[in-house]
Write an enzyme that holds these catalytic residues in place. Structure first.
Site, PDB file in Angstrom:
ATOM      1  N   GLY A  30       0.769  -1.232   0.000  1.00 37.28           N
ATOM      2  CA  GLY A  30       0.000   0.000   0.000  1.00 37.28           C
ATOM      3  C   GLY A  30       0.799   1.280   0.000  1.00 37.28           C
ATOM      4  O   GLY A  30       0.227   2.361  -0.102  1.00 37.28           O
ATOM      5  N   CYS A  32     -12.173  -2.064 -30.007  1.00 35.68           N
ATOM      6  CA  CYS A  32     -13.572  -1.763 -30.319  1.00 35.68           C
ATOM      7  C   CYS A  32     -14.386  -1.723 -29.025  1.00 35.68           C
ATOM      8  O   CYS A  32     -15.232  -2.580 -28.774  1.00 35.68           O
ATOM      9  CB  CYS A  32     -14.124  -2.801 -31.267  1.00 35.68           C
ATOM     10  SG  CYS A  32     -13.152  -2.911 -32.750  1.00 35.68           S
ATOM     11  N   GLU A  33     -14.048  -0.781 -28.190  1.00 26.47           N
ATOM     12  CA  GLU A  33     -14.723  -0.568 -26.900  1.00 26.47           C
ATOM     13  C   GLU A  33     -14.571   0.903 -26.592  1.00 26.47           C
ATOM     14  O   GLU A  33     -13.459   1.427 -26.713  1.00 26.47           O
ATOM     15  CB  GLU A  33     -14.008  -1.329 -25.773  1.00 26.47           C
ATOM     16  CG  GLU A  33     -14.138  -2.818 -25.774  1.00 26.47           C
ATOM     17  CD  GLU A  33     -15.509  -3.309 -25.368  1.00 26.47           C
ATOM     18  OE1 GLU A  33     -16.249  -2.543 -24.700  1.00 26.47           O
ATOM     19  OE2 GLU A  33     -15.843  -4.437 -25.733  1.00 26.47           O
ATOM     20  N   TYR A  71       1.129  -2.952 -12.015  1.00 25.72           N
ATOM     21  CA  TYR A  71      -0.196  -3.347 -12.510  1.00 25.72           C
ATOM     22  C   TYR A  71      -0.379  -2.902 -13.964  1.00 25.72           C
ATOM     23  O   TYR A  71      -1.450  -2.455 -14.365  1.00 25.72           O
ATOM     24  CB  TYR A  71      -1.304  -2.800 -11.592  1.00 25.72           C
ATOM     25  CG  TYR A  71      -1.033  -3.152 -10.142  1.00 25.72           C
ATOM     26  CD1 TYR A  71      -1.153  -4.478  -9.724  1.00 25.72           C
ATOM     27  CD2 TYR A  71      -0.586  -2.206  -9.225  1.00 25.72           C
ATOM     28  CE1 TYR A  71      -0.843  -4.835  -8.421  1.00 25.72           C
ATOM     29  CE2 TYR A  71      -0.278  -2.565  -7.922  1.00 25.72           C
ATOM     30  CZ  TYR A  71      -0.409  -3.879  -7.524  1.00 25.72           C
ATOM     31  OH  TYR A  71      -0.108  -4.247  -6.244  1.00 25.72           O
TER      32      TYR A  71
HETATM   33  C1  LIG Z   1      -1.388  -6.526  -4.200  1.00 26.23           C
HETATM   34  C2  LIG Z   1      -0.956  -6.865  -2.853  1.00 26.23           C
HETATM   35  C3  LIG Z   1       0.131  -6.211  -2.262  1.00 26.23           C
HETATM   36  C4  LIG Z   1       0.852  -5.060  -2.906  1.00 26.23           C
HETATM   37  O1  LIG Z   1       0.093  -3.913  -2.909  1.00 26.23           O
HETATM   38  P1  LIG Z   1       0.686  -2.479  -3.290  1.00 26.23           P
HETATM   39  O2  LIG Z   1      -0.443  -1.572  -3.036  1.00 26.23           O
HETATM   40  O3  LIG Z   1       1.081  -2.535  -4.726  1.00 26.23           O
HETATM   41  O4  LIG Z   1       1.861  -2.216  -2.416  1.00 26.23           O
HETATM   42  C5  LIG Z   1       0.520  -6.639  -1.013  1.00 26.23           C
HETATM   43  N1  LIG Z   1      -0.115  -7.652  -0.371  1.00 26.23           N
HETATM   44  C6  LIG Z   1      -1.158  -8.303  -0.905  1.00 26.23           C
HETATM   45  C7  LIG Z   1      -1.797  -9.411  -0.168  1.00 26.23           C
HETATM   46  C8  LIG Z   1      -1.620  -7.928  -2.155  1.00 26.23           C
HETATM   47  O5  LIG Z   1      -2.676  -8.562  -2.675  1.00 26.23           O
END
Ligand SMILES: *Cc1c(COP(=O)(O)O)cnc(C)c1O
Length: 422
Positions: free
Chosen positions: A234, A344-345, A374
């Site tokens: 996060g 095509c969207e 991502y």
């Molecule tokens: C996706 C994910 C992360 C990484 O998340 P970020 O926001 O990219 O740091 C960490 N732990 C779990 C379980 C995840 O699914």
């Protein structure tokens, strides 16, 4: 990223070189930047809490070259599926360097996860009896939903709190650990993942406090020593120019303080602190290089490029912002334009309005910033627009780390019953 005489350079290599050698669209990653991102996060948290370890959530960008860079830096792997565990093993990570944090697992997932010998992190109490049918893991962790989640990406990505599918309800956490203890499991950890792309430093100590209050009680009541507590990922990055960055030092200091204070309050033996960021390591170390192919004047002026929601899903999926640079035109006068891919969207019309160089023309190269996280991992083949190449830059040199897909990749693994060939 650097602009020299109008030309855009990524990690010291010009985008014109990249496009002529590898074609477009192409994901480009800067190895030195990934390493620097990892080291910054690691040293900052380690300074405030020495018993600290980081895992890389490999789903974010799963090219084995990228996972290897993070392994060399000392990261373990956080895996969402058995195939991601296999990927971790392929790059030489196993045992307690790998965490299996899948959710809504099948029996096959559970059996193979157990056989792989990695740390099992269960998303629900209901998985435990199913797991015990196959065996008993050495070490077990549960993913706790502390009742609060946050995201700078949009509500879609808020992965804790009452609206989320993840984790165990706070009231049920004690039952989960009790059941595990009664089943003879001896070593425990705890986990949460409450948000993505958080740039508010104070959020991290806040959720850490919530989690520690939940597992502190578990520790006291059941006499469990938690060997580690994993606060998830996060750590956010800014996507818009001039957006403030996360104050990492403040996040680390306040999180470590909260962690230690709560552990002491509940009389816990100080657990190891783990984090498993992903976006923070690779997000700003990756770009997507594409080309303008066609420009039309309809109800408005729309610039068509080979970067669409099939190559970069985030804008269409979450409404995410990605900054766009136009090679050799950044200093030119701007006008409000639309920009789209080739699918095509209409959700592929991923930039409805943006101030872009007014003289943008067919053949121009564009660079989409902060595409490392991502990005490729969410790409797909819709409309026969195949997945892009991936290139790694190191020391001013660009190396191909994934081939661009070709037609055979589109029909691979398909079968046509003989009668349909008649
Ligand atoms: C996706 C994910 C992360 C990484 O998340 P970020 O926001 O990219 O740091 C960490 N732990 C779990 C379980 C995840 O699914």
């Amino acid at each position: 990223m650097e602009i020299r005489n109008g030309e855009i350079y990524l990690g010291g290599v010009s985008v014109e070189d990249i496009a002529s050698r590898f074609g477009t669209p192409t994901y480009v990653y800067d190895e030195a930047k990934i390493r620097a991102n990892y080291r910054r996060a690691y040293t900052t948290f380690k300074k405030y809490y020495p018993d600290f370890e980081m895992f890389y959530a490999v789903k974010c960008c799963n090219n084995p070259a990228i996972v290897n860079i993070l392994r060399q830096e000392g990261a373990g792997a956080d895996c969402a599926s058995v195939n991601e565990i296999l990927l971790a093993k392929k790059v030489g990570l196993s045992g307690t360097k790998v965490m299996f944090s899948g959710n809504f697992l099948s029996d096959d997932d559970i059996r193979q996860g157990l056989e792989s010998g990695v740390i099992f992190n269960l998303d629900d109490i209901s998985i435990l009896p199913r797991l015990l049918k196959f065996g008993r893991p050495e070490m077990l962790s549960f993913r706790v939903n502390p009742g609060y989640g946050k995201s700078n990406v949009g509500d879609f990505v808020t992965n804790a709190g009452p609206g989320a599918k993840f984790g165990i309800h706070p009231d049920k956490v004690i039952d989960a650990y009790r059941m595990a203890k009664e089943a003879g499991i001896k070593r425990f950890g705890a986990h949460m993942m409450t948000g993505s792309c958080i740039t508010d430093a104070d959020y991290f100590p806040f959720v850490t406090g919530l989690l520690m209050d939940i597992i502190g009680r578990v520790s006291k009541e059941l006499g469990i020593d938690f060997e580690f507590v994993d606060l998830g990922g996060g750590l956010g990055i800014p996507y818009k120019p001039n957006e403030p960055a996360l104050d990492l030092d403040r996040a680390a200091r306040l999180t470590a303080e909260m962690f230690s204070r709560k552990a002491a309050e509940y009389g816990m033996k100080a657990p190891q602190l783990k984090l498993e960021p992903a976006r923070y390591f690779v997000g700003n170390a990756g770009w997507l290089v594409g080309r303008v192919h066609s420009i039309k004047e309809s109800y408005k002026k729309i610039v068509g490029t080979d970067i669409g929601m099939n190559t970069l899903a985030r804008p269409a999926m979450y409404g995410s912002y990605h900054h766009i640079y136009v090679n050799r035109k950044e200093n030119c006068p701007r006008e409000t334009l639309g920009l789209c891919g080739q699918l095509c969207e209409n959700t592929d019309f991923w930039v409805k309005e943006r101030e872009l160089p007014a003289n943008i023309a067919e053949g121009d190269l564009i660079v989409v910033e902060n595409a490392g996280a991502y990005g490729f991992g969410m790409s797909y083949q819709y409309n026969g627009r195949l997945r892009p190449a991936e290139v790694l830059i190191n020391d001013g040199d660009a190396e191909l780390i994934r081939d661009r897909e070709v037609f055979e990749d589109m029909v691979r693994h398909t079968h046509v019953p003989e009668r349909l060939n008649q």
